[in-house]
Scaffold this motif. Structure first.
Motif, PDB file in Angstrom:
ATOM      1  N   ASN A 276       0.755  -1.347  -0.105  1.00 14.78           N
ATOM      2  CA  ASN A 276      -0.013  -0.074  -0.055  1.00 14.78           C
ATOM      3  C   ASN A 276       0.891   1.425   0.020  1.00 14.78           C
ATOM      4  OD1 ASN A 276      -1.459  -2.172   1.734  1.00 14.78           O
ATOM      5  ND2 ASN A 276      -2.941  -1.082   0.632  1.00 14.78           N
ATOM      6  N   ALA A 277       1.870   1.352   0.677  1.00 10.99           N
ATOM      7  CA  ALA A 277       2.612   2.605   0.895  1.00 10.99           C
ATOM      8  C   ALA A 277       4.111   2.304   0.991  1.00 10.99           C
ATOM      9  CB  ALA A 277       2.274   3.420   2.005  1.00 10.99           C
ATOM     10  N   SER A 334       4.780   0.223 -10.024  1.00  7.13           N
ATOM     11  CA  SER A 334       4.142   1.363  -9.347  1.00  7.13           C
ATOM     12  C   SER A 334       5.049   2.554  -9.606  1.00  7.13           C
ATOM     13  CB  SER A 334       3.869   1.250  -7.760  1.00  7.13           C
ATOM     14  OG  SER A 334       3.170   2.205  -7.159  1.00  7.13           O
ATOM     15  N   LEU A 335       5.418   3.314  -8.355  1.00  7.15           N
ATOM     16  CA  LEU A 335       6.104   4.492  -8.632  1.00  7.15           C
ATOM     17  C   LEU A 335       7.369   4.582  -8.122  1.00  7.15           C
ATOM     18  CD1 LEU A 335       3.282   7.174  -7.207  1.00  7.15           C
ATOM     19  CD2 LEU A 335       4.153   6.617  -9.820  1.00  7.15           C
ATOM     20  N   SER A 339       9.896   7.433  -7.666  1.00  6.53           N
ATOM     21  CA  SER A 339      10.583   7.736  -6.481  1.00  6.53           C
ATOM     22  C   SER A 339      12.030   8.008  -6.868  1.00  6.53           C
ATOM     23  CB  SER A 339      10.111   6.837  -5.603  1.00  6.53           C
ATOM     24  OG  SER A 339      10.657   7.069  -4.323  1.00  6.53           O
ATOM     25  N   PHE A 389       5.258   7.346  -0.984  1.00  2.00           N
ATOM     26  CA  PHE A 389       4.119   7.060  -2.132  1.00  2.00           C
ATOM     27  C   PHE A 389       3.122   6.143  -1.533  1.00  2.00           C
ATOM     28  CE2 PHE A 389       7.258   4.210  -3.907  1.00  2.00           C
ATOM     29  CZ  PHE A 389       6.387   3.209  -4.110  1.00  2.00           C
ATOM     30  N   ARG A 390       2.026   6.416  -2.068  1.00  5.25           N
ATOM     31  CA  ARG A 390       0.781   5.433  -1.595  1.00  5.25           C
ATOM     32  C   ARG A 390       0.171   4.967  -3.051  1.00  5.25           C
ATOM     33  NH1 ARG A 390      -1.991   4.152   2.494  1.00  5.25           N
ATOM     34  NH2 ARG A 390      -0.943   5.392   3.919  1.00  5.25           N
ATOM     35  N   VAL A 391       0.114   3.461  -3.072  1.00  2.00           N
ATOM     36  CA  VAL A 391      -0.980   2.979  -4.098  1.00  2.00           C
ATOM     37  C   VAL A 391      -2.108   2.503  -3.675  1.00  2.00           C
ATOM     38  CG1 VAL A 391      -0.775   0.967  -5.594  1.00  2.00           C
ATOM     39  CG2 VAL A 391       1.352   2.032  -4.866  1.00  2.00           C
ATOM     40  N   SER A 415       0.615  12.544  -9.331  1.00  2.00           N
ATOM     41  CA  SER A 415      -0.690  11.749  -8.967  1.00  2.00           C
ATOM     42  C   SER A 415      -1.205  11.208 -10.134  1.00  2.00           C
ATOM     43  CB  SER A 415      -1.618  12.855  -8.413  1.00  2.00           C
ATOM     44  OG  SER A 415      -2.999  12.158  -8.109  1.00  2.00           O
ATOM     45  N   PHE A 433      -5.291  -1.917  -9.762  1.00  2.00           N
ATOM     46  CA  PHE A 433      -4.673  -0.721  -9.311  1.00  2.00           C
ATOM     47  C   PHE A 433      -5.947   0.628  -9.556  1.00  2.00           C
ATOM     48  CE2 PHE A 433      -0.778  -2.955  -9.770  1.00  2.00           C
ATOM     49  CZ  PHE A 433      -0.239  -2.630  -8.789  1.00  2.00           C
ATOM     50  N   GLN A 436      -2.220   6.035  -7.759  1.00  2.00           N
ATOM     51  CA  GLN A 436      -0.944   6.032  -6.940  1.00  2.00           C
ATOM     52  C   GLN A 436      -0.345   7.643  -6.986  1.00  2.00           C
ATOM     53  OE1 GLN A 436       1.661   3.471  -9.075  1.00  2.00           O
ATOM     54  NE2 GLN A 436       1.409   4.660 -11.013  1.00  2.00           N
ATOM     55  N   LEU A 438       2.739  10.329  -5.264  1.00  2.75           N
ATOM     56  CA  LEU A 438       3.952  10.345  -4.833  1.00  2.75           C
ATOM     57  C   LEU A 438       4.416  11.925  -4.225  1.00  2.75           C
ATOM     58  CD1 LEU A 438       7.144   9.458  -4.928  1.00  2.75           C
ATOM     59  CD2 LEU A 438       7.288  10.419  -7.013  1.00  2.75           C
TER      60      LEU A 438
END
Length: 470
Positions: A276-277, A334-335, A339, A389-391, A415, A433, A436, A438
């Protein structure tokens, strides 16, 4: 640059932008998109790239690679290297780079990494993992359920946490049949569940006829009545501790840890694991523990003979030390790459991977840049930034409203909202998904920022479900 796309996607917009920013042409080879995208995605790719070929099948093959390279060479194109972020095509990328004379992993190494059963036991034999794994059968399932230990189930070769979950006393063979059926019926993911490059369920091919639905109520297959699932699963000793990922670029047998992400929220659901994060650099590791992790990663890569490439090494840290989750021969999803860019204030992980390929024959200048961005052996980093970051994952249902929330204590640097009103999310054993987000902050300010940002970030994307579109 030759870019490999799975069913028309695989971050093609990002990849083509990264390539063209260097003044290079992008040649895209894509497998056939899903029916709903068969008109739009080839057109979108044609607008992006200098040349595009879409095959007749949903899964690229070695012959597709050879034929397209023959076509490009006949057209007078000078292809420098090949890149893909779709792990199911990583062995094809290796084949292409071998033909082009670009240093990279070879096909055999990629397929060995994707065989998580053999990999776990190989590292255990080398003293780099305290866990072991076994093939999952009705017999081993029943045996593990009778024991007091903690165990984890996953596909021997899988992707995106599909079908990965902790074993419980309630886990049945019917659960595995259900997950295997989902894998086979998923056009996008079906081919990723084999380490045999010649295999992969074609679109429309159903699972093994005896599925969980056929069984009705949950029940175990009788011992000795092992019916093939079409997807091989393993059961392994549970790896305890906090979860991290090491983002690594290896050039000429020398690994460079560019970033370490701490997975500060992980949800172990019934049929998958949701990450999640993440925060980077880690908040719960000391400098000495980070240094030990960097040494451990180097040892893992050395034992496996991984002398070139980009790796997303997932691991857990406990008082007993470091242990492996898996080694992914690609950038993290993801990010992760953005990141890294936010941390360095410059190149992301995707940029660094591409540059490592483009400079592989003469890496001296690139190595100087890479060393300046990477962790030192003592666990320190020169980066003055920190990231969080959060997904977001969607629940089953029809999306009525979805969008970013601007009422946050710190505005994000990136975002993405990936779904839209009217989209229907089906129940599945893989994550779906939603979006996400950041954030970047000064590392010196992180301890003051995170306590407010982390809980507030849970509402960074707002979603409303309903039976009708609003």
């Amino acid at each position: 640059m030759l870019l490999l796309s799975h069913v028309g996607f695989s971050f093609m917009e990002d990849l083509v932008g990264t390539v063209t920013a260097r003044g290079l042409k992008a040649y895209v080879l894509s497998s056939l998109p899903e029916p709903q995208h068969q008109e739009s995605r080839p057109r979108a790719l044609a607008d992006l790239a200098d040349d595009v070929r879409t095959t007749a099948g949903h899964v690229l093959t070695p012959r597709d690679i050879e034929d397209y390279l023959d076509h490009l060479e006949a057209a007078g194109a000078s292809v420098l290297c090949c890149l893909t972020v779709w792990e199911g095509y990583r062995h094809l990328m290796a084949l292409a780079n071998a033909r082009l004379g670009v240093p990279d992993l070879d096909e055999k190494q990629v397929l060995q990494l994707r065989d998580k059963l053999t990999l776990r036991n190989r590292l255990a034999d080398a003293g780099l993992s305290r866990g072991r794994a076994s093939a999952l059968t009705p017999e081993t399932l029943a045996a593990r359920r009778r024991e007091d230990g903690r165990y984890f189930v996953k596909p021997v070769s899988g992707i995106a946490s599909f079908g990965t979950f902790p074993l419980t006393p309630d886990t049945t063979w019917a659960d595995l049949e259900r997950i295997a059926a989902e894998a086979h019926s998923d056009t996008v993911y079906a081919s990723a569940f084999t380490t045999d490059p010649g295999l992969g369920a074609p679109a429309g091919q159903g699972p093994h006829p005896r599925t969980a639905a056929d069984n009705g109520a949950k029940q175990d297959a009788p011992a000795g009545d092992h019916v093939g699932l079409g997807v091989d699963f393993l059961v392994e000793d549970y790896v305890p501790g906090q979860e991290f990922s090491f983002e690594v670029i290896v050039v000429g047998d020398e690994p460079h840890v560019v970033a370490v992400h701490e997975k500060c929220e992980v949800t172990e659901a019934a049929g998958t694991v949701l990450e999640n994060a993440c925060v980077s650099p880690p908040t719960s590791l000391s400098q000495e523990e980070t240094a030990a992790g960097i040494r451990w990663v180097a040892s893992v890569l050395d034992v496996l003979g991984l002398g070139w490439g980009c790796f997303h090494v997932e691991a857990r840290h406990a008082p007993s030390g470091w242990d492996l989750i898996e080694v992914n021969p690609r950038v993290g999803g993801s990010l992760i790459s953005p990141s890294v860019a936010a941390l360095t204030g410059g190149p992301g992980l995707l940029d660094l991977w591409l540059d490592s390929l483009l400079t592989a024959r003469r890496p001296a200048g690139f190595l100087k840049t890479l060393k300046g961005l990477s962790f030192e052996a003592d666990g320190t980093t020169q980066c003055a930034n920190a990231t969080f970051f959060r997904v977001f994952f969607a629940d089953p249902g029809t999306i009525r409203e979805v969008g970013p929330n601007d009422d946050l204590p710190l505005q994000p640097v990136m975002s993405h909202v990936l779904l839209k009103p009217g989209d229907v999310v089906e129940s599945s054993s893989r994550e779906v998904f939603l979006g996400q987000v950041l954030w970047r902050m000064d590392r010196a300010d992180r301890e003051a920022v995170l306590p407010e940002l982390v809980p507030a970030s849970e509402r960074a994307i707002e979603i409303v479900y309903g039976t009708e579109c609003g």
